[in-house]
Design a protein around this motif. Structure first.
Motif, PDB file in Angstrom:
ATOM      1  N   VAL A 355       0.877  -1.177   0.000  1.00  0.00           N
ATOM      2  CA  VAL A 355       0.000   0.000   0.000  1.00  0.00           C
ATOM      3  C   VAL A 355       0.911   1.223   0.000  1.00  0.00           C
ATOM      4  N   SER A 356       0.338   2.396  -0.146  1.00  0.00           N
ATOM      5  CA  SER A 356       1.163   3.594  -0.287  1.00  0.00           C
ATOM      6  C   SER A 356       1.944   3.919   0.976  1.00  0.00           C
ATOM      7  N   TRP A 357       1.487   3.425   2.116  1.00  0.00           N
ATOM      8  CA  TRP A 357       2.154   3.782   3.363  1.00  0.00           C
ATOM      9  C   TRP A 357       2.918   2.608   3.983  1.00  0.00           C
ATOM     10  N   GLU A 358       2.913   1.452   3.349  1.00  0.00           N
ATOM     11  CA  GLU A 358       3.582   0.301   3.936  1.00  0.00           C
ATOM     12  C   GLU A 358       3.940  -0.699   2.846  1.00  0.00           C
ATOM     13  N   LEU A 359       5.101  -1.331   2.997  1.00  0.00           N
ATOM     14  CA  LEU A 359       5.556  -2.280   1.981  1.00  0.00           C
ATOM     15  C   LEU A 359       4.777  -3.581   2.020  1.00  0.00           C
ATOM     16  N   GLU A 360       4.507  -4.088   3.219  1.00  0.00           N
ATOM     17  CA  GLU A 360       3.761  -5.336   3.369  1.00  0.00           C
ATOM     18  C   GLU A 360       2.617  -5.094   4.340  1.00  0.00           C
ATOM     19  N   PHE A 361       1.435  -4.958   3.792  1.00  0.00           N
ATOM     20  CA  PHE A 361       0.246  -4.657   4.595  1.00  0.00           C
ATOM     21  C   PHE A 361      -0.673  -5.867   4.576  1.00  0.00           C
ATOM     22  N   GLN A 362      -1.249  -6.180   5.718  1.00  0.00           N
ATOM     23  CA  GLN A 362      -2.112  -7.354   5.818  1.00  0.00           C
ATOM     24  C   GLN A 362      -3.590  -6.962   5.746  1.00  0.00           C
ATOM     25  N   PHE A 363      -4.276  -7.515   4.763  1.00  0.00           N
ATOM     26  CA  PHE A 363      -5.722  -7.347   4.618  1.00  0.00           C
ATOM     27  C   PHE A 363      -6.425  -8.565   5.208  1.00  0.00           C
ATOM     28  N   PHE A 364      -7.626  -8.339   5.709  1.00  0.00           N
ATOM     29  CA  PHE A 364      -8.389  -9.419   6.331  1.00  0.00           C
ATOM     30  C   PHE A 364      -9.655  -9.683   5.512  1.00  0.00           C
ATOM     31  N   ILE A 365      -9.815 -10.935   5.100  1.00  0.00           N
ATOM     32  CA  ILE A 365     -10.974 -11.348   4.309  1.00  0.00           C
ATOM     33  C   ILE A 365     -11.950 -12.051   5.231  1.00  0.00           C
ATOM     34  N   LEU A 366     -13.158 -11.532   5.311  1.00  0.00           N
ATOM     35  CA  LEU A 366     -14.171 -12.055   6.219  1.00  0.00           C
ATOM     36  C   LEU A 366     -15.452 -12.379   5.457  1.00  0.00           C
ATOM     37  N   ARG A 367     -16.378 -13.022   6.153  1.00  0.00           N
ATOM     38  CA  ARG A 367     -17.639 -13.405   5.524  1.00  0.00           C
ATOM     39  C   ARG A 367     -18.789 -13.131   6.480  1.00  0.00           C
ATOM     40  N   VAL A 368     -19.890 -12.655   5.919  1.00  0.00           N
ATOM     41  CA  VAL A 368     -21.117 -12.494   6.695  1.00  0.00           C
ATOM     42  C   VAL A 368     -21.719 -13.874   6.885  1.00  0.00           C
ATOM     43  N   PRO A 369     -21.940 -14.305   8.130  1.00  0.00           N
ATOM     44  CA  PRO A 369     -22.427 -15.673   8.364  1.00  0.00           C
ATOM     45  C   PRO A 369     -23.887 -15.851   7.961  1.00  0.00           C
ATOM     46  N   CYS A 370     -24.313 -17.105   7.950  1.00  0.00           N
ATOM     47  CA  CYS A 370     -25.717 -17.407   7.642  1.00  0.00           C
ATOM     48  C   CYS A 370     -26.611 -16.781   8.692  1.00  0.00           C
ATOM     49  N   ARG A 371     -27.839 -16.509   8.295  1.00  0.00           N
ATOM     50  CA  ARG A 371     -28.764 -15.820   9.197  1.00  0.00           C
ATOM     51  C   ARG A 371     -28.975 -16.586  10.513  1.00  0.00           C
ATOM     52  N   ASP A 372     -29.048 -17.910  10.460  1.00  0.00           N
ATOM     53  CA  ASP A 372     -29.344 -18.644  11.686  1.00  0.00           C
ATOM     54  C   ASP A 372     -28.160 -18.664  12.654  1.00  0.00           C
ATOM     55  N   ALA A 373     -27.002 -18.133  12.199  1.00  0.00           N
ATOM     56  CA  ALA A 373     -25.837 -18.053  13.076  1.00  0.00           C
ATOM     57  C   ALA A 373     -25.786 -16.713  13.796  1.00  0.00           C
ATOM     58  N   LEU A 374     -26.680 -15.806  13.464  1.00  0.00           N
ATOM     59  CA  LEU A 374     -26.665 -14.467  14.043  1.00  0.00           C
ATOM     60  C   LEU A 374     -27.771 -14.323  15.081  1.00  0.00           C
ATOM     61  N   PRO A 375     -27.504 -13.641  16.181  1.00  0.00           N
ATOM     62  CA  PRO A 375     -28.518 -13.414  17.205  1.00  0.00           C
ATOM     63  C   PRO A 375     -29.454 -12.269  16.816  1.00  0.00           C
ATOM     64  N   GLY A 376     -30.681 -12.345  17.343  1.00  0.00           N
ATOM     65  CA  GLY A 376     -31.593 -11.208  17.188  1.00  0.00           C
ATOM     66  C   GLY A 376     -32.280 -11.151  15.848  1.00  0.00           C
ATOM     67  N   PRO A 377     -33.311 -10.301  15.711  1.00  0.00           N
ATOM     68  CA  PRO A 377     -34.040 -10.146  14.457  1.00  0.00           C
ATOM     69  C   PRO A 377     -33.182  -9.420  13.420  1.00  0.00           C
ATOM     70  N   LEU A 378     -33.232  -9.879  12.177  1.00  0.00           N
ATOM     71  CA  LEU A 378     -32.479  -9.270  11.094  1.00  0.00           C
ATOM     72  C   LEU A 378     -33.375  -9.004   9.916  1.00  0.00           C
ATOM     73  N   SER A 379     -33.031  -8.000   9.130  1.00  0.00           N
ATOM     74  CA  SER A 379     -33.792  -7.728   7.925  1.00  0.00           C
ATOM     75  C   SER A 379     -33.482  -8.786   6.887  1.00  0.00           C
TER      76      SER A 379
END
Length: 381
Positions: A355-379
């Motif tokens: 990246v412009s400010w660092e030679l070796e920068f670590q990005f994090f790849i994540l995933r939104v879990p399935c609805r039944d794995a999340l607590p509470g009401p969701l849209s």
């Protein structure tokens, strides 16, 4: 000349070296100077020189900008006046270390930018050669022209002053909502995007967007001058929406999009241009977002948490997130597939790139879990 990056703000937040110039701080400065002198003759800085390079860039940027703020101050800006005083104080506090680094630091910073631009040009050439169609090669060609214009813009002193005014104005006052850190500037070269796009989860998300019959798209939170939006639309051929809170950056991104549109129209071509919005990402609609890029490295903790909750509540299940901010990557956490710092998002993998400010920068790849794995009401998605 190094562009004004997040490193300047970061340097000021971290403060000068500890000690009175004769103790540990001075010793570290001398050590960095010796490293710089050893590295400055190289055609390209080694990856291991990242920490030294960041420090050299901080000093170079501060020293470059501090004496050039007088003319803009004459036009009147209380926030800029305060920043100028802080910057000059920083330069004075680091004076001895700057002398120790000297020309070696300047050469290393310049060599790093040259190397980054050379890598970016090579990545564009490789993408054009590997394009599956003449249309794809044409899009890469336009992307290259666009990046060249943006690279010239970001080192322009008038732009840097404009950006400073916007950053200080956006964070001034009790009702500003976000701290100055949130508006730090940096850029990610195209070669790094290609590395990210080749990661299995990201490649799958891009394919889903291309194959979708509805309005599915990629989303860039903190789109700045439009870098990732142009990578997505021109480089990866997917519809993209970018949200940027600073009107100054948004205006430049819009002008770049208009120039692209005119260029394509003159050549009789139709482009899938990104949609750019000057608005808060918390007001965005994530219901059709299958890939989100979060330029979140300098965001406030509260903002990161609220965006994470919004992603989990609104995105389609399985949506992929590319995040700049560090996440827990211990073996136990990775094995469990859970990101401890962003509840609800599953950590998939990490990708390293320049990246412009660092030679070796670590990005994090994540995933939104399935609805039944999340607590509470969701849209629904």
């Amino acid at each position: 000349v190094a562009p004004l990056l997040a490193a300047v703000g970061g340097a000021r937040r971290r403060g000068p070296p500890e000690g009175d110039g004769k103790g540990a701080g001075h010793a570290r400065g001398v050590e960095r100077a010796c490293q710089l002198r050893a590295l400055a003759g190289d055609a390209e800085p080694p990856r291991a020189a990242g920490v030294v390079l960041v420090r050299a860039r901080q000093l170079a940027d501060a020293a470059l900008l501090a004496p050039r703020l007088d003319a803009p101050l004459a036009r009147g800006s209380a926030e800029l006046a305060v920043y100028a005083r802080e910057l000059r104080d920083t330069v004075d506090e680091w004076r001895e270390e700057q002398v120790e680094m000297g020309i070696a630091g300047e050469r290393l910073v310049a060599a790093d930018r040259v190397a980054m631009l050379r890598e970016e040009s090579a990545a564009l050439a490789d993408a054009a050669e590997g394009a599956s169609s003449s249309e794809g090669a044409f899009r890469i060609r336009l992307l290259g022209e666009t990046l060249d214009a943006l690279r010239h813009l970001e080192v322009d002193l008038a732009f840097q002053i404009e950006l400073l005014r916007a950053q200080l104005g956006a964070s001034a006052g009790a009702d500003a909502g976000y701290s100055r850190n949130n508006f730090s500037y940096g850029s990610t070269p195209y070669g790094t995007w290609r590395t990210l796009a080749a990661a299995t989860p990201v490649a799958a998300a891009l394919a889903r967007i291309r194959d979708a019959a509805d309005s599915s798209h990629a989303f860039v939170a903190g789109s700045s001058l439009g870098w990732f939006c142009f990578y997505l639309a021109l480089g990866s051929d997917v519809p993209a929406i970018g949200y940027e809170l600073l009107p100054a950056l948004h205006a430049h991104a819009l002008r770049t999009t208009d120039a692209l549109s005119e260029r394509a129209r003159a050549l009789g071509c139709v482009l899938k241009l990104p949609e750019l919005c000057c608005a808060d990402i918390l007001d965005a609609d994530f219901s059709k977002v299958h890939l989100a890029v979060l330029a979140s490295q300098c965001w406030d903790d509260d903002l990161r948490a609220r965006v994470a909750a919004k992603l989990c509540a609104e995105c389609p299940r399985g949506a992929v997130v590319i995040d700049y901010h560090p996440h827990d990557t211990t073996a136990e956490t990775a094995e469990a597939g859970v990101s401890e710092q962003v509840p609800g998002l599953e950590l998939l993998c990490c990708v390293t790139g320049r990246v412009s400010w660092e030679l070796e920068f670590q990005f994090f790849i994540l995933r939104v879990p399935c609805r039944d794995a999340l607590p509470g009401p969701l849209s629904s998605s």
